[in-house]
Write a protein that holds these residues in place. Structure first.
Motif, PDB file in Angstrom:
ATOM      1  N   LYS A   1       0.842  -1.201   0.000  1.00 64.93           N
ATOM      2  CA  LYS A   1       0.000   0.000   0.000  1.00 64.93           C
ATOM      3  C   LYS A   1       0.881   1.256   0.000  1.00 64.93           C
ATOM      4  O   LYS A   1       0.570   2.227  -0.698  1.00 64.93           O
ATOM      5  CB  LYS A   1      -0.912  -0.028   1.230  1.00 64.93           C
ATOM      6  CG  LYS A   1      -1.981   1.002   1.222  1.00 64.93           C
ATOM      7  CD  LYS A   1      -2.962   0.773   2.359  1.00 64.93           C
ATOM      8  CE  LYS A   1      -4.088   1.785   2.281  1.00 64.93           C
ATOM      9  NZ  LYS A   1      -5.071   1.613   3.320  1.00 64.93           N
ATOM     10  N   LEU A   2       1.972   1.228   0.740  1.00 61.47           N
ATOM     11  CA  LEU A   2       2.893   2.359   0.780  1.00 61.47           C
ATOM     12  C   LEU A   2       3.530   2.592  -0.588  1.00 61.47           C
ATOM     13  O   LEU A   2       3.606   3.717  -1.067  1.00 61.47           O
ATOM     14  CB  LEU A   2       3.978   2.123   1.831  1.00 61.47           C
ATOM     15  CG  LEU A   2       5.110   3.146   1.877  1.00 61.47           C
ATOM     16  CD1 LEU A   2       4.580   4.535   2.183  1.00 61.47           C
ATOM     17  CD2 LEU A   2       6.159   2.718   2.887  1.00 61.47           C
TER      18      LEU A   2
ATOM     19  N   CYS B   1      14.818  13.748  -0.551  1.00 60.43           N
ATOM     20  CA  CYS B   1      13.988  14.571  -1.435  1.00 60.43           C
ATOM     21  C   CYS B   1      14.239  16.056  -1.217  1.00 60.43           C
ATOM     22  O   CYS B   1      14.860  16.460  -0.239  1.00 60.43           O
ATOM     23  CB  CYS B   1      12.513  14.257  -1.203  1.00 60.43           C
ATOM     24  SG  CYS B   1      11.917  14.718   0.437  1.00 60.43           S
ATOM     25  N   GLU B   2      13.714  16.837  -2.137  1.00 62.93           N
ATOM     26  CA  GLU B   2      13.729  18.290  -2.002  1.00 62.93           C
ATOM     27  C   GLU B   2      12.777  18.686  -0.877  1.00 62.93           C
ATOM     28  O   GLU B   2      11.805  17.991  -0.592  1.00 62.93           O
ATOM     29  CB  GLU B   2      13.287  18.949  -3.309  1.00 62.93           C
ATOM     30  CG  GLU B   2      14.198  18.664  -4.484  1.00 62.93           C
ATOM     31  CD  GLU B   2      15.576  19.317  -4.365  1.00 62.93           C
ATOM     32  OE1 GLU B   2      15.713  20.315  -3.621  1.00 62.93           O
ATOM     33  OE2 GLU B   2      16.507  18.827  -5.012  1.00 62.93           O
ATOM     34  N   ASP B   3      13.059  19.819  -0.249  1.00 66.86           N
ATOM     35  CA  ASP B   3      12.262  20.284   0.884  1.00 66.86           C
ATOM     36  C   ASP B   3      10.771  20.382   0.570  1.00 66.86           C
ATOM     37  O   ASP B   3       9.932  20.082   1.412  1.00 66.86           O
ATOM     38  CB  ASP B   3      12.752  21.660   1.358  1.00 66.86           C
ATOM     39  CG  ASP B   3      14.140  21.613   1.976  1.00 66.86           C
ATOM     40  OD1 ASP B   3      14.814  20.565   1.890  1.00 66.86           O
ATOM     41  OD2 ASP B   3      14.564  22.639   2.542  1.00 66.86           O
ATOM     42  N   ASP B   4      10.424  20.792  -0.652  1.00 64.29           N
ATOM     43  CA  ASP B   4       9.017  20.991  -0.988  1.00 64.29           C
ATOM     44  C   ASP B   4       8.236  19.692  -1.170  1.00 64.29           C
ATOM     45  O   ASP B   4       7.012  19.719  -1.306  1.00 64.29           O
ATOM     46  CB  ASP B   4       8.869  21.871  -2.229  1.00 64.29           C
ATOM     47  CG  ASP B   4       9.502  21.270  -3.478  1.00 64.29           C
ATOM     48  OD1 ASP B   4      10.238  20.276  -3.372  1.00 64.29           O
ATOM     49  OD2 ASP B   4       9.248  21.815  -4.570  1.00 64.29           O
ATOM     50  N   MET B   5       8.912  18.550  -1.140  1.00 62.48           N
ATOM     51  CA  MET B   5       8.222  17.265  -1.279  1.00 62.48           C
ATOM     52  C   MET B   5       7.972  16.580   0.071  1.00 62.48           C
ATOM     53  O   MET B   5       7.257  15.585   0.129  1.00 62.48           O
ATOM     54  CB  MET B   5       9.036  16.322  -2.165  1.00 62.48           C
ATOM     55  CG  MET B   5       9.139  16.788  -3.601  1.00 62.48           C
ATOM     56  SD  MET B   5       9.826  15.518  -4.644  1.00 62.48           S
ATOM     57  CE  MET B   5       8.425  14.407  -4.773  1.00 62.48           C
ATOM     58  N   VAL B   6       8.549  17.116   1.127  1.00 62.31           N
ATOM     59  CA  VAL B   6       8.481  16.451   2.440  1.00 62.31           C
ATOM     60  C   VAL B   6       7.050  16.189   2.880  1.00 62.31           C
ATOM     61  O   VAL B   6       6.704  15.079   3.274  1.00 62.31           O
ATOM     62  CB  VAL B   6       9.240  17.263   3.512  1.00 62.31           C
ATOM     63  CG1 VAL B   6       8.947  16.740   4.911  1.00 62.31           C
ATOM     64  CG2 VAL B   6      10.732  17.232   3.234  1.00 62.31           C
TER      65      VAL B   6
ATOM     66  N   ARG C   1       5.553  12.500   3.563  1.00 59.93           N
ATOM     67  CA  ARG C   1       5.232  12.161   4.956  1.00 59.93           C
ATOM     68  C   ARG C   1       3.759  11.763   5.087  1.00 59.93           C
ATOM     69  O   ARG C   1       3.428  10.768   5.731  1.00 59.93           O
ATOM     70  CB  ARG C   1       5.567  13.329   5.882  1.00 59.93           C
ATOM     71  CG  ARG C   1       5.280  13.002   7.345  1.00 59.93           C
ATOM     72  CD  ARG C   1       5.685  14.089   8.304  1.00 59.93           C
ATOM     73  NE  ARG C   1       5.316  15.403   7.832  1.00 59.93           N
ATOM     74  CZ  ARG C   1       6.044  16.490   8.051  1.00 59.93           C
ATOM     75  NH1 ARG C   1       7.172  16.421   8.709  1.00 59.93           N
ATOM     76  NH2 ARG C   1       5.626  17.664   7.610  1.00 59.93           N
ATOM     77  N   GLU C   2       2.875  12.515   4.453  1.00 62.09           N
ATOM     78  CA  GLU C   2       1.445  12.188   4.502  1.00 62.09           C
ATOM     79  C   GLU C   2       1.157  10.832   3.858  1.00 62.09           C
ATOM     80  O   GLU C   2       0.366  10.047   4.378  1.00 62.09           O
ATOM     81  CB  GLU C   2       0.626  13.275   3.808  1.00 62.09           C
ATOM     82  CG  GLU C   2       0.335  14.463   4.683  1.00 62.09           C
ATOM     83  CD  GLU C   2      -0.505  14.108   5.895  1.00 62.09           C
ATOM     84  OE1 GLU C   2      -1.578  13.493   5.738  1.00 62.09           O
ATOM     85  OE2 GLU C   2      -0.068  14.439   7.013  1.00 62.09           O
ATOM     86  N   ALA C   3       1.800  10.546   2.732  1.00 58.92           N
ATOM     87  CA  ALA C   3       1.596   9.255   2.061  1.00 58.92           C
ATOM     88  C   ALA C   3       2.024   8.110   2.962  1.00 58.92           C
ATOM     89  O   ALA C   3       1.344   7.078   3.047  1.00 58.92           O
ATOM     90  CB  ALA C   3       2.368   9.220   0.743  1.00 58.92           C
ATOM     91  N   ILE C   4       3.142   8.290   3.650  1.00 59.04           N
ATOM     92  CA  ILE C   4       3.617   7.243   4.566  1.00 59.04           C
ATOM     93  C   ILE C   4       2.624   7.051   5.706  1.00 59.04           C
ATOM     94  O   ILE C   4       2.207   5.931   6.005  1.00 59.04           O
ATOM     95  CB  ILE C   4       5.019   7.587   5.114  1.00 59.04           C
ATOM     96  CG1 ILE C   4       6.058   7.568   3.991  1.00 59.04           C
ATOM     97  CG2 ILE C   4       5.408   6.617   6.235  1.00 59.04           C
ATOM     98  CD1 ILE C   4       7.405   8.160   4.381  1.00 59.04           C
TER      99      ILE C   4
END
Length: 108
Positions: free
Chosen positions: A15-16, A65-70, A74-77
């Motif tokens: 799922k992840l 990752c780049e800062d703007d993807m954090v 994180r939410e997906a995890i």
């Protein structure tokens, strides 16, 4: 740049993976087999024997990752790995100073 690390249940990896692949320009993930146990104060009282053999299988992951993807990663995890039970895991973010490719030594 940031490194997102997480410890999750191995049963949630499929799922992840699907959730991470759905993120545009997702940079990739590295998985590690791990073992661990929940903080004693969080768990119900158990016998001494159970305390000595309570390690459970976990998966640790790392995403650079780049800062703007954090936030999206994180939410997906968290959403894909949450069962609502003790032992779902942890997610944390670490600043990265430098990254270089092994192949040619160039900055990443």
């Amino acid at each position: 740049m940031k490194e997102i690390r997480a410890i999750v249940r191995p049963t949630r990896i499929q799922k992840l993976r699907d959730a991470l692949r759905a993120i545009p320009n997702f940079p990739g993930v590295t998985l590690f087999k791990a073992e661990g146990f929940t903080a004693p104060a969080s768990a119900n009282r158990r016998s001494v024997r159970e305390e000595l053999v309570d390690f459970s299988e976990k998966t640790m992951l790392s995403v650079v990752c780049e800062d703007d993807m954090v936030e999206s990663i994180r939410e997906a995890i968290m959403l894909s790995c949450r069962t609502g039970q003790i032992g779902d895991g942890l997610v944390w973010v670490v600043d990265i100073g430098e990254i270089h490719r092994v192949r040619d030594g160039s900055p990443y």
